[in-house]
Design an enzyme around this catalytic site. Sequence first.
Site, PDB file in Angstrom:
ATOM      1  N   GLU A  72     -64.586  41.735   4.985  1.00 36.38           N
ATOM      2  CA  GLU A  72     -65.338  41.441   3.760  1.00 36.38           C
ATOM      3  C   GLU A  72     -65.574  39.955   3.530  1.00 36.38           C
ATOM      4  O   GLU A  72     -65.134  39.394   2.524  1.00 36.38           O
ATOM      5  CB  GLU A  72     -64.631  42.037   2.539  1.00 36.38           C
ATOM      6  CG  GLU A  72     -64.568  43.543   2.560  1.00 36.38           C
ATOM      7  CD  GLU A  72     -64.035  44.128   1.260  1.00 36.38           C
ATOM      8  OE1 GLU A  72     -63.579  43.360   0.394  1.00 36.38           O
ATOM      9  OE2 GLU A  72     -64.071  45.359   1.096  1.00 36.38           O
TER      10      GLU A  72
ATOM     11  N   GLU B 144     -62.927  51.208   5.079  1.00 35.82           N
ATOM     12  CA  GLU B 144     -62.215  51.393   3.803  1.00 35.82           C
ATOM     13  C   GLU B 144     -63.024  52.290   2.878  1.00 35.82           C
ATOM     14  O   GLU B 144     -64.245  52.152   2.795  1.00 35.82           O
ATOM     15  CB  GLU B 144     -62.010  50.061   3.050  1.00 35.82           C
ATOM     16  CG  GLU B 144     -60.944  49.174   3.618  1.00 35.82           C
ATOM     17  CD  GLU B 144     -60.741  47.884   2.807  1.00 35.82           C
ATOM     18  OE1 GLU B 144     -60.921  47.891   1.580  1.00 35.82           O
ATOM     19  OE2 GLU B 144     -60.407  46.866   3.438  1.00 35.82           O
TER      20      GLU B 144
END
Length: 466
Positions: A162, A367
């Site tokens: 991320e 995720e």
Amino acid sequence: MFNSNFLWGSASAAYQIEGGQFADGKLPSIWDEYAKVPGNTYMDTTGEVAIDFYNRFEEDIALMKEQGLKAYRFSIAWTRIINEDRSVNKKGVAFYDQIIDGLIAAKIEPIVTIYHWDLPQFLQDEYGGWENRKIVEDFNQYSTILFKYYGHKVNYWVTLNEQNIFTELGYLKMLHPPNRCNYQTFIDVNHHAFLANAQAIKTYRAMELTGKIGPSFAFSPVYSASVAPTDVIAAENAQELLNWYWLDVYLMGHYSKASLNLINKLGAIVSMTQEDRELLTNVGDFIGVNYYQTTVVQAPSSNFVEKDINFNTVYKPQINVYEALFKEAKNITLEHTDWGWAIDPTGLEITLRRLTSRYNTEILITENGLGAIDILESDNKIHDQYRIDYLALHIEAIKNAIADGSSVIGYCTWSFQDLFSWLNGYKKRYGFIYVDRTENDVKELKRYKKDSFYWFQNIIETNGGN
Ligand code: BG6
């Protein structure tokens, strides 16, 4: 339908689980330093002990094996691998050898994240960390060491976790270290991170390793708050700046023209050399997707209800650098979690379809999960039906996207064990395994299986459930 080799997995990150803060020569990371400043995290919680995975990994891997996990995604702490003089910390290397070997022995595919936000503090002090191009060389040195030691037994590598979130929270929103707010710095930091990602991919391939490598990205598809063209343009701007800006570099090897124009409009520039251009063409084998929620956007002049941000108790006034282009709105058609995150399984289907249509790439869901307040009952059970419902609908969405042509190679829930949530302490839990501790009482860190543990066990056994 899911392929027979579909990676049913679960995920974690070093700082959020390991503890062992300075064990065996580990150096401080920017998170060790940031979390110790009062007020920076929920109830001043830190990852000092976390859930003590450093000492309890055997027990946790046994639980993964019992559940039947096919893959476990975890990150390596840079600070355990490199000493300040850039030599290798052999004890740190040995620690991850045990994890990787333990997983392989349990028939669980290790998915290694190289960087999940815990930059060595000395690199921040020495030259500003991600703010300086020197980071590309240091990240490459660190990655090369990992490839050398583990490359023959790890088949899946996630370079950066991320980038969009750690740069946004660290350089715009002042919610993560190094606690800055400057748009030009944000753009520079991202450029360096793109280069570091591309360089690591290039090195991996030059070492003739045969696994797959790519970054993971927090993808939140953008919806327009209405069909008014002004809102739709705002949504286009957001889609460009919040998604395609990163993903085009990751998957096409260059910045999109539209995002460069918008960045200029916001007063910043990307400083690019010819060498950078060439390096960026080293794109990954897959894109890792972290999916939690969708984003609704309205024109600056519109008046839809704004999204309420609920970062538990850690919330600082936000400066919106995008305010001339768009602002967020609340999706009133959806339910939200206790932290105000829209629950939108169809958004995952949209994510997979948009990525497939624009890039036609392999996707690894790295995720997805529900953060909630779980209750340990007196009989040591945790009835988290809400998590089962959430995950079931998201798995259904993946099935639909696969039927429509998306190539999804795996699904890692966030998270396997309950863990330290950066800004929410131990209140916001995601795991299949309940870990008994609170913000201010570590207790005995006992592990308990939640109802969702058994439910996901069946999903794995039946390759997607009934
Ligand atoms: C992702 C991160 O952004 O979301 C994880 O990769 C994080 O590290 C997860 O824990 C959930 O976020 P939060 O704030 O609810 O813990």
